[in-house]
Design a protein around this motif. Structure first.
Motif, short mmCIF file in Angstrom:
data_model
loop_
_atom_site.label_atom_id
_atom_site.label_comp_id
_atom_site.label_asym_id
_atom_site.label_seq_id
_atom_site.Cartn_x
_atom_site.Cartn_y
_atom_site.Cartn_z
N GLU A 141 0.81 -1.22 0.00
CA GLU A 141 0.00 0.00 0.00
C GLU A 141 0.85 1.27 0.00
O GLU A 141 0.30 2.38 -0.08
CB GLU A 141 -0.93 0.01 1.21
N LEU A 142 2.17 1.12 0.12
CA LEU A 142 3.04 2.30 0.11
C LEU A 142 2.92 3.00 -1.25
O LEU A 142 3.17 2.41 -2.30
CB LEU A 142 4.50 1.88 0.35
N LYS A 143 2.56 4.26 -1.24
CA LYS A 143 2.40 5.02 -2.47
C LYS A 143 3.73 5.62 -2.92
O LYS A 143 4.66 5.77 -2.13
CB LYS A 143 1.37 6.14 -2.26
N ASP A 144 3.81 5.98 -4.17
CA ASP A 144 4.99 6.67 -4.67
C ASP A 144 5.18 7.97 -3.88
O ASP A 144 4.21 8.70 -3.62
CB ASP A 144 4.83 6.99 -6.16
N GLY A 145 6.42 8.21 -3.47
CA GLY A 145 6.72 9.43 -2.74
C GLY A 145 6.39 9.35 -1.26
O GLY A 145 6.45 10.36 -0.54
N ALA A 146 6.07 8.15 -0.76
CA ALA A 146 5.75 7.98 0.67
C ALA A 146 6.95 8.36 1.52
O ALA A 146 8.11 8.23 1.10
CB ALA A 146 5.33 6.55 0.94
N THR A 147 6.67 8.85 2.71
CA THR A 147 7.74 9.27 3.63
C THR A 147 7.94 8.22 4.71
O THR A 147 6.98 7.79 5.37
CB THR A 147 7.38 10.62 4.30
N ILE A 148 9.19 7.82 4.88
CA ILE A 148 9.53 6.78 5.86
C ILE A 148 10.57 7.35 6.84
O ILE A 148 11.58 7.93 6.43
CB ILE A 148 10.10 5.53 5.17
N ALA A 149 10.31 7.17 8.12
CA ALA A 149 11.25 7.60 9.15
C ALA A 149 12.19 6.43 9.47
O ALA A 149 11.74 5.28 9.61
CB ALA A 149 10.51 8.03 10.41
N ILE A 150 13.48 6.76 9.56
CA ILE A 150 14.48 5.73 9.88
C ILE A 150 15.40 6.25 10.98
O ILE A 150 15.50 7.47 11.18
CB ILE A 150 15.31 5.35 8.63
N PRO A 151 16.07 5.36 11.72
CA PRO A 151 16.99 5.81 12.79
C PRO A 151 18.13 6.65 12.22
O PRO A 151 18.59 6.42 11.10
CB PRO A 151 17.52 4.49 13.38
N ASN A 152 18.59 7.60 13.01
CA ASN A 152 19.63 8.50 12.51
C ASN A 152 21.03 8.12 12.96
O ASN A 152 22.00 8.84 12.65
CB ASN A 152 19.34 9.94 12.90
N ASN A 153 21.20 7.00 13.71
CA ASN A 153 22.56 6.61 14.06
C ASN A 153 23.07 5.64 13.00
O ASN A 153 22.30 4.87 12.42
CB ASN A 153 22.63 6.01 15.47
N PRO A 154 24.39 5.65 12.72
CA PRO A 154 24.93 4.93 11.56
C PRO A 154 24.56 3.46 11.46
O PRO A 154 24.13 3.00 10.41
CB PRO A 154 26.44 5.12 11.72
N SER A 155 24.70 2.71 12.55
CA SER A 155 24.47 1.27 12.45
C SER A 155 23.02 0.94 12.20
O SER A 155 22.68 0.10 11.37
CB SER A 155 24.97 0.56 13.72
N ASN A 156 22.11 1.61 12.91
CA ASN A 156 20.69 1.30 12.73
C ASN A 156 20.11 1.91 11.46
O ASN A 156 19.14 1.39 10.91
CB ASN A 156 19.89 1.76 13.96
N GLU A 157 20.70 2.98 10.96
CA GLU A 157 20.27 3.53 9.68
C GLU A 157 20.59 2.55 8.56
O GLU A 157 19.75 2.26 7.70
CB GLU A 157 20.97 4.87 9.42
N PHE A 158 21.80 2.02 8.59
CA PHE A 158 22.20 0.99 7.63
C PHE A 158 21.27 -0.22 7.74
O PHE A 158 20.79 -0.77 6.74
CB PHE A 158 23.64 0.57 7.89
N ARG A 159 21.00 -0.61 8.96
CA ARG A 159 20.15 -1.77 9.24
C ARG A 159 18.75 -1.57 8.66
O ARG A 159 18.15 -2.49 8.08
CB ARG A 159 20.09 -1.96 10.75
N ALA A 160 18.21 -0.35 8.80
CA ALA A 160 16.87 -0.04 8.28
C ALA A 160 16.85 -0.11 6.76
O ALA A 160 15.92 -0.66 6.16
CB ALA A 160 16.45 1.34 8.76
N LEU A 161 17.88 0.44 6.13
CA LEU A 161 17.93 0.44 4.66
C LEU A 161 18.09 -0.98 4.13
O LEU A 161 17.50 -1.33 3.09
CB LEU A 161 19.07 1.34 4.18
N VAL A 162 18.86 -1.80 4.83
CA VAL A 162 19.02 -3.20 4.43
C VAL A 162 17.69 -3.93 4.53
O VAL A 162 17.34 -4.76 3.68
CB VAL A 162 20.10 -3.89 5.28
#
Length: 284
Positions: A141-162
């Motif tokens: 259901e995620l639409k084009d241009g949807a906004t996603i919040a992710i952690p801002n510390n390096p390890s967990n940001e990488f983890r979220a993107l993975v």
């Protein structure tokens, strides 16, 4: 003359009796002292160990093992700080003896810059990071241009993107250094997703303002959000196990070894499984 001799002999007799009495009294006193039981050695004193921890589930798990440690002569003092980022400085400055809130990738992302020299004393549990939303019911259901919040510390940001990559929502550039990926390292973003980098502890509060957020389970539990409501999450094979960290060298302290032993016991495994279900997975 005879009278003087008699007086002298009488005095000698009196002195003899007094001297003999003194000797007997001394012997009697000595015998009484020797008959008293020897002083018993002092009982082993209880050792206090301070462990800094995140509120959930870390502090709860530590509090569960406190009675068992008490039987082993260890008084476990669980220290919870308002800002978890201060748990490493507290360990570095010896305000606490250990901390239990982080995984190795997070530690490695800050250790060099901060000059930390810590060692893992026990690998305890994994909190599978997950994608949560108050606006959609599935990732489709995620639409084009949807906004996603992710952690801002390096390890967990990488983890979220993975995690997003594993679910087919984006593709990272080849050769991205471990634990250092940011949205700038996205090679393919078919839905043109937008990303907001947020402090990990604030991600649950960001949910009303975004289409979804990738949140660490401990913050989900603190916010009383059902971890089962995640649209998708890491599996149990995640490398992000939460560990008991100590200053290097302290892992050999008997009380630290005992804490590590009990923290990874069958009783603790059952406690984690019964209390947290899929939200927290034993890593031992």
């Amino acid at each position: 003359m005879l009278r003087r001799n008699m007086i002298f002999k009488a005095l000698l007799a009196i002195l003899s009796v007094v001297f003999a009495g003194s000797i007997l009294a001394g012997c009697s006193s000595g015998n009484k002292q020797s008959a008293q039981p020897a002083a018993q050695p002092a009982a082993n004193q209880e050792v206090t160990v301070k462990v800094g921890a995140a509120v959930v589930p870390h502090a709860e798990i530590l509090n569960f093992i406190k009675p068992k440690l008490k039987q082993e002569g260890i008084n476990l003092e669980v220290v919870v700080l308002d800002d978890e980022a201060q748990l490493n400085p507290a360990l570095q400055s010896k305000q606490i003896d250990a901390n239990y809130f982080q995984h190795v990738p997070y530690y490695e992302s800050v250790a060099k810059e901060k000059g930390y020299n810590f060692t893992v004393a026990a690998k305890v549990h994994v909190e599978p990071i997950g994608f949560y939303s108050q606006k959609i019911k599935s990732k489709d259901e995620l639409k084009d241009g949807a906004t996603i919040a992710i952690p801002n510390n390096p390890s967990n940001e990488f983890r979220a993107l993975v995690l997003l990559q594993a679910n087919g929502l984006l593709k990272l550039k080849d050769g991205v250094a471990n634990f250092s990926a940011t949205p700038r390292d996205i090679a393919d973003n078919p839905k043109k997703l937008k990303f907001v980098e947020v402090d990990s502890a604030q991600l649950t509060r960001s949910l009303p303002d975004v289409d979804g957020a990738i949140i660490n389970t401990n913050f989900v539990l603190e916010a009383k959000i059902d971890p089962q409501s995640a649209l998708f999450r890491e599996d149990a094979n995640s490398p992000y196990a939460n560990d008991l960290f100590v200053r290097t060298g302290d892992e050999n302290r008997p009380e630290i070894k005992k804490i590590a032993e009990i923290l990874t016991s069958p009783d603790v495994k059952k406690f984690i499984q019964d209390k947290y279900g899929v939200a927290v997975v034993p890593a031992f």
